[in-house]
Structure formats: C-alpha cells, structure tokens
Motif scaffolding. Structure first.
Motif, PDB file in Angstrom:
ATOM      1  N   GLU A  61      88.040  42.339  51.967  1.00 59.02           N
ATOM      2  CA  GLU A  61      88.735  42.945  50.723  1.00 59.02           C
ATOM      3  C   GLU A  61      90.040  42.463  50.882  1.00 59.02           C
ATOM      4  O   GLU A  61      90.944  42.272  51.816  1.00 59.02           O
ATOM      5  N   SER A  62      90.715  42.227  49.504  1.00 59.04           N
ATOM      6  CA  SER A  62      92.006  42.057  49.265  1.00 59.04           C
ATOM      7  C   SER A  62      92.694  42.988  48.675  1.00 59.04           C
ATOM      8  O   SER A  62      92.429  43.576  47.721  1.00 59.04           O
ATOM      9  N   VAL A  63      93.727  43.217  49.188  1.00 59.52           N
ATOM     10  CA  VAL A  63      94.585  44.257  48.947  1.00 59.52           C
ATOM     11  C   VAL A  63      95.942  43.976  49.162  1.00 59.52           C
ATOM     12  O   VAL A  63      96.648  43.291  50.177  1.00 59.52           O
ATOM     13  N   ASP A  64      97.167  44.037  48.022  1.00 53.93           N
ATOM     14  CA  ASP A  64      98.293  43.806  48.083  1.00 53.93           C
ATOM     15  C   ASP A  64      98.678  42.266  48.627  1.00 53.93           C
ATOM     16  O   ASP A  64      99.377  42.022  49.585  1.00 53.93           O
ATOM     17  N   ASN A  65      97.601  41.349  48.123  1.00 55.18           N
ATOM     18  CA  ASN A  65      97.759  39.768  48.550  1.00 55.18           C
ATOM     19  C   ASN A  65      97.769  39.585  49.854  1.00 55.18           C
ATOM     20  O   ASN A  65      97.931  38.453  50.316  1.00 55.18           O
ATOM     21  N   LEU A  80      92.866  33.615  55.354  1.00 51.74           N
ATOM     22  CA  LEU A  80      92.157  32.737  54.140  1.00 51.74           C
ATOM     23  C   LEU A  80      92.194  33.557  52.893  1.00 51.74           C
ATOM     24  O   LEU A  80      92.294  34.773  53.151  1.00 51.74           O
ATOM     25  N   ARG A  81      92.204  32.811  51.870  1.00 50.25           N
ATOM     26  CA  ARG A  81      92.284  33.692  50.497  1.00 50.25           C
ATOM     27  C   ARG A  81      90.729  34.147  50.195  1.00 50.25           C
ATOM     28  O   ARG A  81      89.770  33.466  50.718  1.00 50.25           O
ATOM     29  N   LEU A  82      90.637  35.094  49.145  1.00 52.30           N
ATOM     30  CA  LEU A  82      89.192  35.557  48.948  1.00 52.30           C
ATOM     31  C   LEU A  82      88.385  34.336  48.429  1.00 52.30           C
ATOM     32  O   LEU A  82      87.006  34.349  48.709  1.00 52.30           O
ATOM     33  N   TYR A  83      88.776  33.543  47.578  1.00 48.98           N
ATOM     34  CA  TYR A  83      88.009  32.628  46.795  1.00 48.98           C
ATOM     35  C   TYR A  83      87.833  31.459  48.060  1.00 48.98           C
ATOM     36  O   TYR A  83      86.474  30.931  47.980  1.00 48.98           O
ATOM     37  N   GLU A  84      88.563  31.362  49.088  1.00 47.99           N
ATOM     38  CA  GLU A  84      88.139  30.491  49.996  1.00 47.99           C
ATOM     39  C   GLU A  84      86.948  31.137  50.762  1.00 47.99           C
ATOM     40  O   GLU A  84      86.119  30.194  51.262  1.00 47.99           O
ATOM     41  N   ILE A  85      86.952  32.367  51.192  1.00 42.58           N
ATOM     42  CA  ILE A  85      85.892  32.995  51.932  1.00 42.58           C
ATOM     43  C   ILE A  85      84.588  32.909  51.264  1.00 42.58           C
ATOM     44  O   ILE A  85      83.719  32.680  51.643  1.00 42.58           O
ATOM     45  N   GLU A  86      84.695  33.204  49.939  1.00 39.82           N
ATOM     46  CA  GLU A  86      83.530  33.177  49.102  1.00 39.82           C
ATOM     47  C   GLU A  86      82.756  31.936  49.034  1.00 39.82           C
ATOM     48  O   GLU A  86      81.716  31.654  49.061  1.00 39.82           O
ATOM     49  N   THR A  87      83.602  30.805  48.877  1.00 39.82           N
ATOM     50  CA  THR A  87      83.168  29.567  48.860  1.00 39.82           C
ATOM     51  C   THR A  87      82.558  28.976  50.331  1.00 39.82           C
ATOM     52  O   THR A  87      81.469  28.595  50.307  1.00 39.82           O
ATOM     53  N   GLU A  88      83.113  29.403  51.333  1.00 36.87           N
ATOM     54  CA  GLU A  88      82.705  29.245  52.602  1.00 36.87           C
ATOM     55  C   GLU A  88      81.665  30.048  53.158  1.00 36.87           C
ATOM     56  O   GLU A  88      80.666  29.225  53.738  1.00 36.87           O
ATOM     57  N   LYS A  99      86.310  41.968  42.201  1.00 33.77           N
ATOM     58  CA  LYS A  99      87.520  40.818  42.116  1.00 33.77           C
ATOM     59  C   LYS A  99      88.202  41.082  43.403  1.00 33.77           C
ATOM     60  O   LYS A  99      88.641  40.027  43.837  1.00 33.77           O
ATOM     61  N   SER A 100      88.062  42.058  43.994  1.00 40.95           N
ATOM     62  CA  SER A 100      88.679  42.091  45.451  1.00 40.95           C
ATOM     63  C   SER A 100      87.908  42.526  46.827  1.00 40.95           C
ATOM     64  O   SER A 100      88.269  42.730  47.728  1.00 40.95           O
ATOM     65  N   THR A 101      86.726  42.257  46.552  1.00 42.90           N
ATOM     66  CA  THR A 101      85.679  42.463  47.483  1.00 42.90           C
ATOM     67  C   THR A 101      84.642  41.439  47.697  1.00 42.90           C
ATOM     68  O   THR A 101      83.951  40.887  46.519  1.00 42.90           O
ATOM     69  N   ILE A 102      84.121  41.020  49.064  1.00 40.05           N
ATOM     70  CA  ILE A 102      83.059  40.093  49.143  1.00 40.05           C
ATOM     71  C   ILE A 102      82.514  40.763  50.123  1.00 40.05           C
ATOM     72  O   ILE A 102      82.780  41.368  51.272  1.00 40.05           O
ATOM     73  N   LEU A 103      81.187  41.118  50.056  1.00 39.92           N
ATOM     74  CA  LEU A 103      80.361  41.963  50.786  1.00 39.92           C
ATOM     75  C   LEU A 103      79.137  41.234  51.474  1.00 39.92           C
ATOM     76  O   LEU A 103      78.543  40.172  51.007  1.00 39.92           O
TER      77      LEU A 103
END
Length: 145
Positions: A61-65, A80-88, A99-103
């Motif tokens: 989860e992304s909270v306050d950058n 890592l940024r959220l988009y990097e985690i999503e890709t990886e 927008k702020s969570t990868i599950l």
C-alpha cells in the motif's frame, strides 16, 4: 501434462526444460512463477533490512509517498515504488486493486460487492481491502469468475 524429474550430480545447477507444442497462458504463468520464486523483497523497519518472501506478503500500500509491505503480523517499508512492485510481481499472483494498493490474490479469503461497483476483499489475516470498481474486472478474471 507429463512431469519427469532427474537427479543431477552435486554441484550442478538445476535446470528446467519445457517441451510443448504450443506455449499457452498456463505454461507462461508457470515459467514466470519459477523464475520469480527466487525473488525476494527487502522490507525496512527503522535501520533494519528484512528479506521477505513474496508469498508471505498480503498486500502493498502506498501512503503519503511511502510504500508499505503488509505481512501476516508485521508491516515493513519498501524503497520500491508501487508501479515497480506491480511490474515485478504481477506474475506471482499480485494485482492492482486500487491506485494505492497491490493485493496478493492467494491471501484472499472472500470477496463481496459493496457500494458503487466496488468490492471488499477479506484477507486471511482478517484485514479488509477495498477493490476499486475499475479493477474489479481484473479480479474477476484472475479468480476465474
């Protein structure tokens, strides 16, 4: 599908050979899973760095950058940024829930629809995570609904 396992001499590197007529989606997922199974995530608590197995992660989860890694009982910070985690980690059963969570799909115990087309996922650790309506079709596809 036929599976053959051969013993190799000590010191040799394990090797997986896939023989198929056509590379379908299930084989691609299996290949990605095998390649990614050696990947680890670095989580921070204060000055300590922890090595985390992706299968132990419930969600990011992304909270306050800042990006946080939620495991069963602990929360870590990630560089890592959220988009990097999503890709990886998308091929390891993770998907963007908002927008702020990868599950982690494998940690979902149940899902139920709530207001305005959104879903609520109850995780195995008892936490509830909301899935934005724009990501609900992705969840349905991943769950085979």
């Amino acid at each position: 599908m036929k599976v053959t396992i051969e013993n190799i001499p000590d010191g040799s590197e394990p090797e997986i050979i896939v023989r198929c007529n056509e590379l379908d989606e299930s084989l691609l997922q299996m290949i990605h899973y095998i390649k990614a199974s050696s990947k680890k995530i670095i989580g921070l608590t204060g000055l300590q760095m922890h090595v985390i197995n992706p299968k132990d992660v419930f969600y990011f989860e992304s909270v306050d950058n800042k990006v946080f890694i939620y495991c069963k009982e602990k929360v870590f910070e990630s560089k890592l940024r959220l988009y990097e985690i999503e890709t990886e980690y998308v091929n390891l059963g993770f998907f963007r829930a908002s927008k702020s969570t990868i599950l982690n799909i494998s940690k979902i115990e149940s899902v139920s629809p709530i207001f305005y087309g959104r879903f609520e996922a109850l995780l195995q650790n008892g936490e509830k995570v909301y899935i934005s309506r724009q990501y609900v079709p992705i969840l349905k596809r991943e769950l085979g609904l």
